[in-house]
Design a protein around this motif. Structure first.
Motif, PDB file in Angstrom:
ATOM      1  N   ASP A 199      49.893  34.247  -6.888  1.00 30.17           N
ATOM      2  CA  ASP A 199      50.605  35.126  -7.810  1.00 30.17           C
ATOM      3  C   ASP A 199      52.056  35.319  -7.400  1.00 30.17           C
ATOM      4  OD1 ASP A 199      50.613  37.121  -5.768  1.00 30.17           O
ATOM      5  OD2 ASP A 199      48.688  37.892  -6.451  1.00 30.17           O
ATOM      6  N   LYS A 240      43.565  44.730  -9.250  1.00 30.94           N
ATOM      7  CA  LYS A 240      43.657  43.476  -9.997  1.00 30.94           C
ATOM      8  C   LYS A 240      42.735  43.539 -11.204  1.00 30.94           C
ATOM      9  CE  LYS A 240      45.049  40.020  -6.566  1.00 30.94           C
ATOM     10  NZ  LYS A 240      44.637  38.819  -5.792  1.00 30.94           N
ATOM     11  N   HIS A 270      43.560  32.935 -10.762  1.00 30.22           N
ATOM     12  CA  HIS A 270      42.372  32.934  -9.905  1.00 30.22           C
ATOM     13  C   HIS A 270      41.658  31.595 -10.052  1.00 30.22           C
ATOM     14  CE1 HIS A 270      38.813  34.467  -7.830  1.00 30.22           C
ATOM     15  NE2 HIS A 270      38.075  33.999  -8.828  1.00 30.22           N
ATOM     16  N   ASP A 311      43.620  32.807  -4.914  1.00 32.90           N
ATOM     17  CA  ASP A 311      44.498  33.534  -5.822  1.00 32.90           C
ATOM     18  C   ASP A 311      45.946  33.182  -5.497  1.00 32.90           C
ATOM     19  OD1 ASP A 311      42.398  34.730  -7.050  1.00 32.90           O
ATOM     20  OD2 ASP A 311      42.837  36.771  -6.400  1.00 32.90           O
TER      21      ASP A 311
END
Length: 314
Positions: A229, A185, A217, A227
């Motif tokens: 995503d 990341k 984040h 987090d």
């Protein structure tokens, strides 16, 4: 004003304008309409007006107005206004306005916007929009394929974003899909890109996956963070990774709650929602040991299910 077919040369400043089919040269300041030519325009002092040429525009001092060309625009001083070209825009000092080019924009610092395939700025207040964006400190937005900055106080949006004062982490985690996964990341303090590779010793190493994702984040105090995503991966057979059995896409929405044990060590866990799209004859019946919902078409199939993951971050 000076008008000619071949060229105009002024030993000092010009009030009004210079227009020619060839080139314009003024060794002093230019104010008024500016300089218009098919070849090149050169101002030895400052400009208040417009430079328009098919080839080259150069200003040795500050500029207030516009530079328009098909080739190169350059200003050595502060620019209040805009530069537009198909080639290269260059400013050795500050730009307060717009730089728009097909190829390259370069500025010592920018307050406004850069739009080109490649944008290079010092401190940027505003926006960089291009395939490759490079800056020092950004107060605003970088939007491109590759973003590079020392520090971003805003949002870097790109497939690959690198920030010196941002985040760079290695994660090792397991999930219901594959027991062993490694992720890198990197990005800004709040927006990141993740590269993921997974291998399943639980299925006798018959498959592996490669994926790419973007996410956000959210710090929750000094120890906890979240987090969130979205990741797209391809699941490949170890025997024949480039065969028709690899025509698939694994789409995942992931949420992770993390706890910072030490400055460079954290643990995390969270839910996922997965959708596996396949075309043709897939190499695997399904990817998870959990129950799935399946929908089939003429030559395609989709399976979707909620899953989980847990791991450590370094």
């Amino acid at each position: 004003a000076q008008l000619s077919l071949a060229g105009n040369v002024a030993g000092g400043g010009v009030r009004g304008g210079q227009a020619t089919l060839g080139f314009n040269l003024a060794n002093g300041d230019v104010s008024g309409v500016g300089q218009l030519s098919l070849g090149a325009n050169i101002v030895g002092g400052s400009l208040s007006g417009v430079q328009a040429a098919l080839g080259l525009n150069v200003i040795a001092d500050d500029a207030s107005g516009a530079q328009l060309s098909l080739g190169v625009n350059h200003t050595s001083g502060v620019l209040h206004g805009f530069q537009l070209t198909l080639g290269v825009n260059s400013a050795a000092s500050d730009v307060k306005g717009l730089q728009g080019a097909v190829l390259l924009n370069r500025a010592s610092s920018l307050t406004g916007m850069q739009l080109a395939f490649i944008n290079v700025g010092g401190d940027v207040t505003g926006m960089q929009l291009g395939l490759i964006n490079v800056a020092s400190v950004v107060h605003g937005v970088q939007l491109g394929f590759i973003n590079v900055a020392k520090e971003v106080d805003g949002v870097p949006l790109g497939l690959l974003s690198f920030e010196q004062k941002g985040q760079l982490h290695l994660e090792v985690f397991g999930s219901d899909i594959q027991l062993t996964n490694v992720a890198l990341k990197f990005g800004g303090r709040h927006v990141y890109t993740t590269l993921i590779a997974g291998l399943g010793p639980d299925d006798r190493f018959q498959r592996f996956s490669l994926g790419l994702g973007v996410g956000g984040h959210i710090p929750l105090g000094s120890r906890f963070w979240v987090d969130v995503d979205a990741v797209g991966s391809q699941v490949l057979s170890t025997d024949s990774p480039f065969s028709s059995k690899s025509n698939n896409l694994l789409a995942q929405a992931r949420g992770m709650l993390g706890f910072q044990v030490m400055p460079r060590l954290a643990v995390f866990a969270g839910p996922t929602y997965n959708a596996w799209f396949t075309w043709g004859e897939p190499g695997f019946a399904k990817l998870t040991t959990l129950s799935v919902k399946s929908h089939s078409g003429t030559d395609s199939r989709v399976q979707h299910w909620p899953g989980f993951q847990l791991g450590v971050r370094i």
